[in-house]
Design a protein around this motif. Structure first.
Motif, PDB file in Angstrom:
ATOM      1  N   TYR A 307       0.848  -1.196   0.000  1.00  0.00           N
ATOM      2  CA  TYR A 307       0.000   0.000   0.000  1.00  0.00           C
ATOM      3  C   TYR A 307       0.884   1.245   0.000  1.00  0.00           C
ATOM      4  N   LEU A 308       0.621   2.152  -0.955  1.00  0.00           N
ATOM      5  CA  LEU A 308       1.373   3.392  -1.044  1.00  0.00           C
ATOM      6  C   LEU A 308       0.429   4.573  -0.858  1.00  0.00           C
ATOM      7  N   PRO A 309       0.552   5.282   0.257  1.00  0.00           N
ATOM      8  CA  PRO A 309      -0.319   6.433   0.481  1.00  0.00           C
ATOM      9  C   PRO A 309      -0.050   7.533  -0.547  1.00  0.00           C
ATOM     10  N   GLN A 310      -1.112   8.179  -0.996  1.00  0.00           N
ATOM     11  CA  GLN A 310      -0.974   9.241  -1.997  1.00  0.00           C
ATOM     12  C   GLN A 310      -0.620  10.554  -1.302  1.00  0.00           C
ATOM     13  N   PRO A 311       0.537  11.147  -1.624  1.00  0.00           N
ATOM     14  CA  PRO A 311       0.885  12.423  -0.980  1.00  0.00           C
ATOM     15  C   PRO A 311      -0.100  13.526  -1.357  1.00  0.00           C
ATOM     16  N   LYS A 312      -0.377  14.386  -0.405  1.00  0.00           N
ATOM     17  CA  LYS A 312      -1.193  15.557  -0.684  1.00  0.00           C
ATOM     18  C   LYS A 312      -0.311  16.653  -1.274  1.00  0.00           C
ATOM     19  N   ALA A 313      -0.936  17.695  -1.755  1.00  0.00           N
ATOM     20  CA  ALA A 313      -0.182  18.785  -2.362  1.00  0.00           C
ATOM     21  C   ALA A 313       0.850  19.322  -1.378  1.00  0.00           C
ATOM     22  N   GLY A 314       2.090  19.433  -1.840  1.00  0.00           N
ATOM     23  CA  GLY A 314       3.154  19.953  -0.995  1.00  0.00           C
ATOM     24  C   GLY A 314       3.846  18.909  -0.146  1.00  0.00           C
ATOM     25  N   GLU A 315       3.316  17.670  -0.108  1.00  0.00           N
ATOM     26  CA  GLU A 315       3.935  16.604   0.674  1.00  0.00           C
ATOM     27  C   GLU A 315       4.899  15.797  -0.194  1.00  0.00           C
ATOM     28  N   LYS A 316       5.865  15.179   0.475  1.00  0.00           N
ATOM     29  CA  LYS A 316       6.708  14.185  -0.161  1.00  0.00           C
ATOM     30  C   LYS A 316       6.180  12.797   0.187  1.00  0.00           C
ATOM     31  N   TYR A 331       9.873   1.667  -2.035  1.00  0.00           N
ATOM     32  CA  TYR A 331       9.060   1.268  -0.880  1.00  0.00           C
ATOM     33  C   TYR A 331       8.286  -0.010  -1.189  1.00  0.00           C
ATOM     34  N   ALA A 332       7.683  -0.088  -2.398  1.00  0.00           N
ATOM     35  CA  ALA A 332       6.972  -1.312  -2.787  1.00  0.00           C
ATOM     36  C   ALA A 332       7.927  -2.501  -2.789  1.00  0.00           C
ATOM     37  N   ASP A 333       9.132  -2.297  -3.296  1.00  0.00           N
ATOM     38  CA  ASP A 333      10.115  -3.385  -3.290  1.00  0.00           C
ATOM     39  C   ASP A 333      10.494  -3.786  -1.867  1.00  0.00           C
ATOM     40  N   LEU A 334      10.596  -2.804  -0.965  1.00  0.00           N
ATOM     41  CA  LEU A 334      10.885  -3.114   0.436  1.00  0.00           C
ATOM     42  C   LEU A 334       9.800  -4.004   1.027  1.00  0.00           C
ATOM     43  N   LEU A 378       1.053   4.724  -8.061  1.00  0.00           N
ATOM     44  CA  LEU A 378       2.151   5.627  -7.728  1.00  0.00           C
ATOM     45  C   LEU A 378       3.484   4.892  -7.711  1.00  0.00           C
ATOM     46  N   ALA A 379       3.424   3.569  -7.430  1.00  0.00           N
ATOM     47  CA  ALA A 379       4.643   2.759  -7.365  1.00  0.00           C
ATOM     48  C   ALA A 379       5.416   2.771  -8.676  1.00  0.00           C
ATOM     49  N   LEU A 380       4.738   3.073  -9.795  1.00  0.00           N
ATOM     50  CA  LEU A 380       5.417   3.067 -11.092  1.00  0.00           C
ATOM     51  C   LEU A 380       6.311   4.282 -11.280  1.00  0.00           C
ATOM     52  N   GLU A 381       6.095   5.306 -10.470  1.00  0.00           N
ATOM     53  CA  GLU A 381       6.878   6.542 -10.546  1.00  0.00           C
ATOM     54  C   GLU A 381       6.847   7.142 -11.949  1.00  0.00           C
ATOM     55  N   GLY A 382       5.714   6.970 -12.621  1.00  0.00           N
ATOM     56  CA  GLY A 382       5.543   7.577 -13.934  1.00  0.00           C
ATOM     57  C   GLY A 382       6.311   6.901 -15.050  1.00  0.00           C
ATOM     58  N   LYS A 383       6.852   5.711 -14.817  1.00  0.00           N
ATOM     59  CA  LYS A 383       7.675   5.028 -15.809  1.00  0.00           C
ATOM     60  C   LYS A 383       7.020   3.714 -16.209  1.00  0.00           C
ATOM     61  N   LEU A 384       6.682   3.599 -17.468  1.00  0.00           N
ATOM     62  CA  LEU A 384       5.987   2.415 -17.963  1.00  0.00           C
ATOM     63  C   LEU A 384       6.838   1.159 -17.786  1.00  0.00           C
ATOM     64  N   GLU A 385       8.160   1.311 -17.891  1.00  0.00           N
ATOM     65  CA  GLU A 385       9.028   0.137 -17.790  1.00  0.00           C
ATOM     66  C   GLU A 385       9.003  -0.503 -16.406  1.00  0.00           C
ATOM     67  N   ASN A 386       8.564   0.239 -15.401  1.00  0.00           N
ATOM     68  CA  ASN A 386       8.492  -0.332 -14.055  1.00  0.00           C
ATOM     69  C   ASN A 386       7.402  -1.397 -13.942  1.00  0.00           C
ATOM     70  N   ASP A 405      -5.887  11.745  -6.545  1.00  0.00           N
ATOM     71  CA  ASP A 405      -5.519  11.560  -7.945  1.00  0.00           C
ATOM     72  C   ASP A 405      -4.011  11.336  -8.059  1.00  0.00           C
ATOM     73  N   ASN A 406      -3.616  10.471  -8.998  1.00  0.00           N
ATOM     74  CA  ASN A 406      -2.192  10.321  -9.320  1.00  0.00           C
ATOM     75  C   ASN A 406      -2.016  10.549 -10.816  1.00  0.00           C
ATOM     76  N   ASP A 407      -0.866  10.183 -11.354  1.00  0.00           N
ATOM     77  CA  ASP A 407      -0.623  10.451 -12.771  1.00  0.00           C
ATOM     78  C   ASP A 407      -1.291   9.443 -13.688  1.00  0.00           C
ATOM     79  N   ILE A 408      -1.986   8.443 -13.110  1.00  0.00           N
ATOM     80  CA  ILE A 408      -2.673   7.425 -13.914  1.00  0.00           C
ATOM     81  C   ILE A 408      -4.152   7.755 -14.083  1.00  0.00           C
ATOM     82  N   CYS A 409      -4.797   8.143 -13.001  1.00  0.00           N
ATOM     83  CA  CYS A 409      -6.242   8.379 -13.067  1.00  0.00           C
ATOM     84  C   CYS A 409      -6.711   9.185 -11.864  1.00  0.00           C
ATOM     85  N   ASP A 410      -7.979   9.573 -11.921  1.00  0.00           N
ATOM     86  CA  ASP A 410      -8.613  10.287 -10.811  1.00  0.00           C
ATOM     87  C   ASP A 410      -9.178   9.286  -9.813  1.00  0.00           C
TER      88      ASP A 410
END
Length: 586
Positions: A307-316, A331-334, A378-386, A405-410
């Motif tokens: 499980y990867l929590p979605q950061p809010k605006a301004g969060e890391k 983190y997912a690999d961990l 979010l685990a993909l970090e925006g990279k399709l190869e992941n 929302d993340n970079d994949i969908c709402d």
């Protein structure tokens, strides 16, 4: 009385019919102990036989292996009467009015009660037995009730003679058992101790006219009942034994069903606790799923997610996780590394599965199975190869987003950033199809859901989503979504997170069943299942952790679902989709 001493006569009577045994429920009865002898009043075992059960006497032995092996072979348990408990078990010093204690019985019976409770074994506590239930499971026992009692509870009358009355609470188990009997109910009484307070696992369902507690029953939808009187001596006592035997028969049927089917929970968040040092081979109170609980609930397999929590605006991302890692992928690999370590340390009992065939092979080998999933793309970090990286690790599904929302969908809890699935999200879905990774739209917004259905060439799933018609929450599925999902061959797994089951008040196992029944009405039996969300705040009264999952099957059987349909619900439908997606990869 024997009318002949010819053994062949009795053997012939056994073999003149078939089958030899009709598989009656086996009822264990805890034996009393006195003068180096384990003994038991005939009323107990004759009542079990009269009620249609098979009695076996359990000697007072505190050896853990003996108790566990005994519990694996019985279908119900009677905690019998006898002497007082040593008050040191409850943290009290002995009263001057304490009667004779029996050290041989105390520890064995407290152990067997706790372990039977964890295994959902139906129990009936009688006299001392009701006090056993209270002491073992969080209640309190009064060492002597003479200062409170105005009714004589320690009678010298014959045990078959009713000596006082009890008033029964309406809509209790006891009320239903004695529905056709006149009230108040007249019982016998031979005690000077009694339950003082039932604790949170029981409620009081009968009292004497002086307020002394005479009966308690489970508050957790478990088949547990305690009475202070001795029903084995009364003409009116048989219904209690018939109730226990009937509950034991239902428990046995559920166990036999689990022997034949494969039980898969499609969403479990327990791995989020793994970096904190849990003991998966213990019965660890910090988590809802471990080897002991899976064994107690007869659960074969679970899909454990990173499980990867979605950061809010301004969060890391690192602001929301307990370990300093380079990013979501690390983190997912961990998490997956932790799962693999736990499996390696317990390889005699559990294995990682990648396919439905693996699940069935592990079951035949006597192993539990863990499958890997990701909750939040979010685990993909925006990279399709992941995606290829996680496919190589054995990930069977990815939940595209979480609460934001993340970079994949709402997300269903998002801000409509993309008006559904993004351009990158479309590429992700198509690549997941190519790699044989199942697309999961739990947590997705409604537009994202329909976009994904249009984009995906393969059926999609909602690994842990309930019905919006029964609980109006944006995370739940509308009836139209359910119908669209089913039309494309997908499945929706009812979840047991309380906030998705009931808008107001406490949700229970009955709400879980209502959501499942509704999903079946809308989608059909081929498109439903169970995704508990255990350790992601999932769990309700009656289905609190993996040890209670046998109760889900008992509810299905009580609703007269066929074994074929129960297998579909218990992961069969989900495995069908998984196999289809995996077999279609390019």
């Amino acid at each position: 009385m024997n009318d002949t001493f010819d053994l062949k006569h009795y053997l012939d009577a056994v073999y003149t019919r078939f089958p030899e045994a009709d598989h009656r429920p086996v009822i264990g009865i805890t034996g009393n102990y006195d003068d180096l002898t384990c003994k038991l009043s005939q009323g107990y075992y004759k009542s079990v036989v009269a009620a249609g059960g098979v009695p076996v006497i359990i000697p007072p032995i505190a050896d853990a292996d003996t108790i566990v092996n005994t519990l694996s072979r019985i279908d119900g348990l009677i905690l019998s009467g006898g002497g007082d408990y040593n008050p040191l078990w409850t943290g009290e010093e002995p009263s001057v009015k304490l009667g004779g204690i029996n050290k041989e019985r105390d520890l064995p019976e407290l152990l067997i009660t706790r372990l039977a409770y964890n295994r959902q074994i139906p129990m009936l506590g009688i006299c001392r037995g009701i006090q056993t239930l209270a002491i073992a499971l969080g209640g309190e026992v009064a060492q002597d009730i003479s200062d409170q009692a105005t009714v004589k509870h320690s009678q010298d009358a014959d045990r078959s003679e009713p000596t006082h009355s009890v008033r029964i609470e309406r809509d209790s188990i006891l009320d239903h058992i004695y529905a056709s009997y006149p009230r108040p109910l007249h019982v016998n009484s031979f005690h000077h101790q009694a339950v003082k307070a039932p604790g949170d696992k029981f409620r009081v369902v009968a009292k004497a006219t002086d307020g002394i507690i005479e009966s308690i029953e489970s508050t957790e939808f478990k088949s547990i009942l305690g009475v202070q009187w001795h029903p084995e001596c009364l003409e009116t006592g048989l219904p209690l034994f018939q109730w226990l035997v009937a509950e034991a028969a239902a428990y046995r049927q559920a166990h036999q069903t689990h022997d034949r089917i494969l039980t898969l929970d499609t969403h479990c968040d327990t791995p989020m606790f793994f970096p904190q040092g849990i003991h998966f081979d213990h019965r660890d109170p910090k988590i809802l799923v471990d080897l002991h609980k899976m064994t107690e609930g007869r659960q074969d397999a679970t899909i454990m997610v990173a499980y990867l929590p979605q950061p809010k605006a301004g969060e890391k991302f690192s602001d929301n996780v307990s370990f300093d890692v380079s990013g979501p992928k690390a983190y997912a690999d961990l998490i997956f590394d932790k799962i693999e370590t736990i499996v390696s340390e317990n390889k005699d009992y559990i294995a990682i599965a990648r396919t439905p065939n693996d699940l069935w092979m592990h079951k035949h080998q006597g192993l539990k199975s863990i499958m890997l999933g990701i909750e939040n793309g979010l685990a993909l970090e925006g990279k399709l190869e992941n995606l290829q990286h996680f496919a190589n690790r054995g990930v069977v599904y990815i939940t595209l987003c979480h609460n934001g929302d993340n970079d994949i969908c709402d997300s269903a809890r998002g801000s409509n950033t993309h008006n559904g699935v993004s351009d990158f999200g479309e590429q992700v879905i198509r690549e997941m199809n190519r790699l044989g990774i199942v697309v999961d739209l739990s947590h997705g917004g409604e537009k994202s859901f329909y976009d994904a259905l249009d984009i995906s060439a393969q059926p999609i799933v909602c690994s842990h989503s309930s019905s919006r018609a029964l609980c109006d929450h944006p995370r739940n599925l509308t009836d139209d979504q359910m119908r669209a999902l089913a039309a494309k061959g997908g499945v929706a797994q009812t979840t047991i997170y309380h906030g998705f089951l009931k808008a107001d008040g406490e949700a229970t196992i009955l709400d879980v069943m209502a959501h499942l029944d509704h999903a079946i009405d809308v989608m059909g039996i081929d498109h439903v299942g169970l995704g508990t969300d255990f350790d992601g705040d999932g769990g309700v009264r009656g289905l609190a952790d993996s040890s209670e999952l046998i109760n889900f099957t008992r509810q299905l059987l009580a609703r007269r679902y066929s074994e074929q349909d129960i297998q579909k619900i218990w992961g069969g439908n989900f495995m069908r989709v998984m196999a289809h997606v995996q077999n279609s990869k390019k």
